[in-house]
Design an enzyme around this catalytic site. Structure first.
Site, mmCIF file in Angstrom:
data_model
loop_
_atom_site.group_PDB
_atom_site.id
_atom_site.type_symbol
_atom_site.label_atom_id
_atom_site.label_comp_id
_atom_site.label_asym_id
_atom_site.label_seq_id
_atom_site.Cartn_x
_atom_site.Cartn_y
_atom_site.Cartn_z
ATOM 1 N N GLU A 279 4.806 -4.655 -1.296
ATOM 2 C CA GLU A 279 4.950 -4.880 -2.729
ATOM 3 C C GLU A 279 3.751 -4.240 -3.402
ATOM 4 O O GLU A 279 2.641 -4.324 -2.897
ATOM 5 C CB GLU A 279 4.972 -6.371 -3.091
ATOM 6 C CG GLU A 279 6.185 -7.125 -2.614
ATOM 7 C CD GLU A 279 5.971 -7.745 -1.254
ATOM 8 O OE1 GLU A 279 4.807 -7.895 -0.828
ATOM 9 O OE2 GLU A 279 6.968 -8.068 -0.584
ATOM 10 N N TYR B 21 1.985 5.400 -2.205
ATOM 11 C CA TYR B 21 3.078 4.937 -1.352
ATOM 12 C C TYR B 21 4.260 5.900 -1.397
ATOM 13 O O TYR B 21 4.888 6.171 -0.373
ATOM 14 C CB TYR B 21 3.495 3.523 -1.733
ATOM 15 C CG TYR B 21 2.345 2.531 -1.695
ATOM 16 C CD1 TYR B 21 1.320 2.648 -0.756
ATOM 17 C CD2 TYR B 21 2.255 1.500 -2.616
ATOM 18 C CE1 TYR B 21 0.260 1.757 -0.730
ATOM 19 C CE2 TYR B 21 1.203 0.598 -2.598
ATOM 20 C CZ TYR B 21 0.207 0.738 -1.656
ATOM 21 O OH TYR B 21 -0.838 -0.149 -1.636
#
Length: 172
Positions: A111, A123
């Site tokens: 997350e 990411y």
């Protein structure tokens, strides 16, 4: 800048928590939670430090990947402000993904705060894809969490170009 990585342990809690509380000012983990995660047989934590300064921790990252499971979670990652922008976050993530691969993991989840575009972009560059949003996940700020997933490919070994296979007496 050059950094070295080593496996983190419970003895690193104070150094990790100094970074944790300065980075995640409103939603930092507690020392007890961090200590429990570091002590778990199902986690793998790394700390980063300048060469030959093992106790001068400037970053950390943790992976939850129970052996025998196929899913893993990036638990947390943080780098001191002075050490950002030098590829340390990427190095920590690459090493955690390698560890997950070594444990037989096929998917890694994480997350990221919706208000953290720098981490989100890292990411994405690592191959993570957005799969969901958790509204108001980060409290007390009420910031959404973007849930991301990486499909982990198994390690492959191939012969280098120009290298010949040889037969030994035992293999004939």
């Amino acid at each position: 800048m050059t950094f070295q990585l080593r496996r983190a342990g419970v003895a690193d809690v104070d150094s990790i928590m100094a970074i944790e509380t300065s980075t995640f000012t409103t939603d930092a983990w507690s020392s007890a939670t961090m200590r429990a995660d570091l002590a778990s047989e199902h986690t793998y934590y790394l700390v980063a430090f300048p060469p030959d300064e093992r106790e001068n921790i400037v970053g950390y990252a943790g992976l939850l990947a129970p052996r025998g499971g196929t899913d893993a979670d990036i638990q947390t990652i943080a780098v001191t402000e002075a050490s950002r922008g030098h590829g340390l976050g990427r190095a920590l993530m690459d090493r955690l993904i390698d560890e997950a691969r070594g444990r037989g993991v096929t998917e890694v989840f994480l997350e990221v705060r919706a208000d953290n575009p720098v981490a989100h972009q890292l990411y994405v560059k690592l191959g993570f894809a957005e799969i969901a949003v958790r509204p108001n996940y980060y409290q007390p700020d009420g910031v959404d969490a973007i849930v991301m997933r990486l499909s982990v490919q198994p390690a492959r070994t191939t012969l280098a170009v120009g290298v010949e296979s040889i037969q030994t007496e035992e293999s004939r």
